[in-house]
Scaffold this motif. Structure first.
Motif, PDB file in Angstrom:
ATOM      1  N   UNK A 139       0.682  -1.243  -0.028  1.00 33.94           N
ATOM      2  CA  UNK A 139       0.002  -0.026   0.087  1.00 33.94           C
ATOM      3  C   UNK A 139       1.132   1.182   0.206  1.00 33.94           C
ATOM      4  N   UNK A 140       0.416   2.289  -0.673  1.00 36.87           N
ATOM      5  CA  UNK A 140       1.208   3.622  -0.737  1.00 36.87           C
ATOM      6  C   UNK A 140       1.194   4.471   0.505  1.00 36.87           C
ATOM      7  N   UNK A 141      -0.351   4.521   1.023  1.00 39.27           N
ATOM      8  CA  UNK A 141      -0.658   5.465   2.052  1.00 39.27           C
ATOM      9  C   UNK A 141      -0.610   4.777   3.304  1.00 39.27           C
ATOM     10  N   UNK A 142      -0.950   3.622   3.335  1.00 41.93           N
ATOM     11  CA  UNK A 142      -1.028   2.820   5.063  1.00 41.93           C
ATOM     12  C   UNK A 142      -0.062   1.855   5.138  1.00 41.93           C
ATOM     13  N   UNK A 161       2.401   9.846   4.365  1.00 37.86           N
ATOM     14  CA  UNK A 161       3.000  10.195   3.245  1.00 37.86           C
ATOM     15  C   UNK A 161       1.924  11.046   2.384  1.00 37.86           C
ATOM     16  N   UNK A 162       0.753  10.686   2.204  1.00 40.48           N
ATOM     17  CA  UNK A 162      -0.067  11.697   1.575  1.00 40.48           C
ATOM     18  C   UNK A 162      -0.081  13.210   2.066  1.00 40.48           C
ATOM     19  N   UNK A 163       0.017  13.563   3.259  1.00 41.29           N
ATOM     20  CA  UNK A 163       0.196  14.688   3.578  1.00 41.29           C
ATOM     21  C   UNK A 163       1.397  15.309   2.851  1.00 41.29           C
ATOM     22  N   UNK A 164       2.475  14.586   2.763  1.00 41.25           N
ATOM     23  CA  UNK A 164       3.649  15.159   2.058  1.00 41.25           C
ATOM     24  C   UNK A 164       3.290  15.387   0.659  1.00 41.25           C
ATOM     25  N   UNK A 165       2.689  14.325   0.121  1.00 44.88           N
ATOM     26  CA  UNK A 165       2.439  14.395  -1.374  1.00 44.88           C
ATOM     27  C   UNK A 165       1.313  15.642  -1.811  1.00 44.88           C
ATOM     28  N   UNK A 166       0.205  15.712  -0.878  1.00 43.53           N
ATOM     29  CA  UNK A 166      -0.577  16.713  -1.007  1.00 43.53           C
ATOM     30  C   UNK A 166       0.039  18.260  -1.126  1.00 43.53           C
TER      31      UNK A 166
END
Length: 401
Positions: free
Chosen positions: A341-344, A366-371
């Motif tokens: 999984x990418x975000x979890x 990691x999603x926070x960093x991506x966004x």
């Protein structure tokens, strides 16, 4: 004390049985009972403990279940008796709603303002009233009986435009199907792992939405540290919840009144899929974040076709996506790889439930960093989201593998 139940109708079993003559309204419980074995489907019906046939008549008029289709689907199910059929059986698109299970997870956030109020509240008893009302409100989001699409492994859903919430969900396992979600704003952090388990018994289908169950009526108390009741909470999860201070016996205090803390928002009239305004909002590309992930549920071609009423195209697109998923699985097995999984991240934590164990996934940040990178990239070029191709795959061109 509470108003009469709202009418609940339409959906999965309503579609299947409306053309089979004997139909009761869709059961809102965990076990769907049919009066004959699927091995002999004549006289098939869904038993509703409250009775009523008005939903069946409405569904028959919609004609979503064709007479000529029923034989092949019921006979196909014979070989799955005793099995968990969640991701083993390809079901017809006519029983689906144009939304994925990941979006259903986001739909739980409609009344998240209750958590904001809980965080801002200094009264510890009212804080629990607000928080409890939120967790009761999420049941309304699962009252529709159309089946959501099973997410493709690696599929995601983003929501960034509701109550200051950043929400990301990802399909982290295909069989068994497991989705993980994370929501947060300035007031709260909310994590959810969703796993659905089913069992086909021949003359019944048992559905176990791990962590979800219940009927309309809700009554309870907020207690103090000495386990004394301080606040009465009462209502129905499909309408409203109210509270009132109470005495040591749980009876309302004299001179106090029952006050409403939450009520279901007004919904569109005669909506095809019984969608709320919020459900339409989270399903629309118009409210999607800029530079949307290509793996987002809103980009699924089968979902879009079903939303437009093109059942034929929806069915063919659904089959194409499922075959692509099988091809991805074959490549991983050949290479000896596991899906990551990418975000979890999968944890060692296991949550026991009455129906089995639930593996817990935690958000990895990691999603926070991506966004943040996407929003701060300075790229002002407008991207036509509607032309973005749905792509949750880890392997780009499967034909070259």
């Amino acid at each position: 004390m509470a108003p009469e139940d709202k009418k609940q109708g339409g959906g999965f079993f309503a579609s299947i049985t409306s053309s089979l003559s004997n139909f009761g309204k869709t059961v809102n419980g965990n076990v769907f009972v049919l009066d004959e074995s699927m091995l002999g489907y004549e006289g098939l019906e869904v038993v509703n403990p409250e009775g009523g046939t008005e939903d069946a008549e409405a569904e028959a008029q919609r004609g979503r279940w064709k007479q000529e289709d029923r034989d092949s689907y019921w006979k196909m199910m014979q070989k799955y008796v005793g099995s968990d059929i969640t991701s083993m059986v390809t079901l017809p698109v006519l029983i689906f709603e144009p939304m994925s299970m990941l979006q259903k997870m986001a739909e739980l956030m409609e009344y998240s303002y209750l958590l904001d109020l809980a965080d801002e509240c200094e009264d510890p008893y009212m804080r629990l009233v607000y928080a409890s009302s939120f967790f009761i409100s999420v049941y309304y989001a699962i009252q529709r009986t159309w089946k959501p699409f099973n997410p493709i492994l690696g599929e995601t859903y983003e929501m960034v435009n509701h109550g200051g919430i950043t929400f990301i969900a990802e399909q982290v396992s295909h069989h068994p199907p497991v989705g993980a979600g994370h929501a947060e704003n300035d007031h709260f952090v909310y994590d959810i792992t969703s796993k659905v388990k089913t069992k086909l018994l021949g003359n019944s289908v048992e559905v176990y939405p791990l962590g979800s169950a219940g009927r309309f009526e809700v009554d309870g108390y907020v207690y103090n540290a000495a386990e004394e009741p301080k606040m009465l909470i009462t209502g129905k999860w499909n309408e409203s919840m109210s509270y009132q201070p109470c005495d040591m016996e749980g009876e309302p205090l004299p001179g106090t009144n029952l006050k409403e803390v939450w009520r279901v928002a007004e919904a569109p009239k005669d909506d095809k899929f019984q969608y709320t305004y919020f459900a339409h909002k989270i399903n629309s590309l118009d409210t999607a974040p800029k530079k949307l992930l290509a793996s987002d549920s809103r980009l699924r071609p089968d979902r879009y076709a079903l939303e437009k009423g093109d059942l034929s195209r929806a069915g063919s697109e659904k089959s194409r996506l499922e075959e692509r998923q099988r091809a991805e699985k074959r490549i991983k097995e050949t290479k000896g790889l596991q899906h990551t999984p990418r975000w979890f991240d999968l944890t060692s934590e296991i949550a026991p439930t009455p129906w089995g164990e639930l593996e817990i996934y935690h958000y990895n940040g990691k999603y926070d960093e991506h966004r943040a990178a996407m929003d701060g990239s300075g790229d002002i070029e407008e991207i036509d989201i509607s032309s973005t191709e749905f792509n949750p795959w880890q392997y780009g061109n499967l034909a070259t593998e």
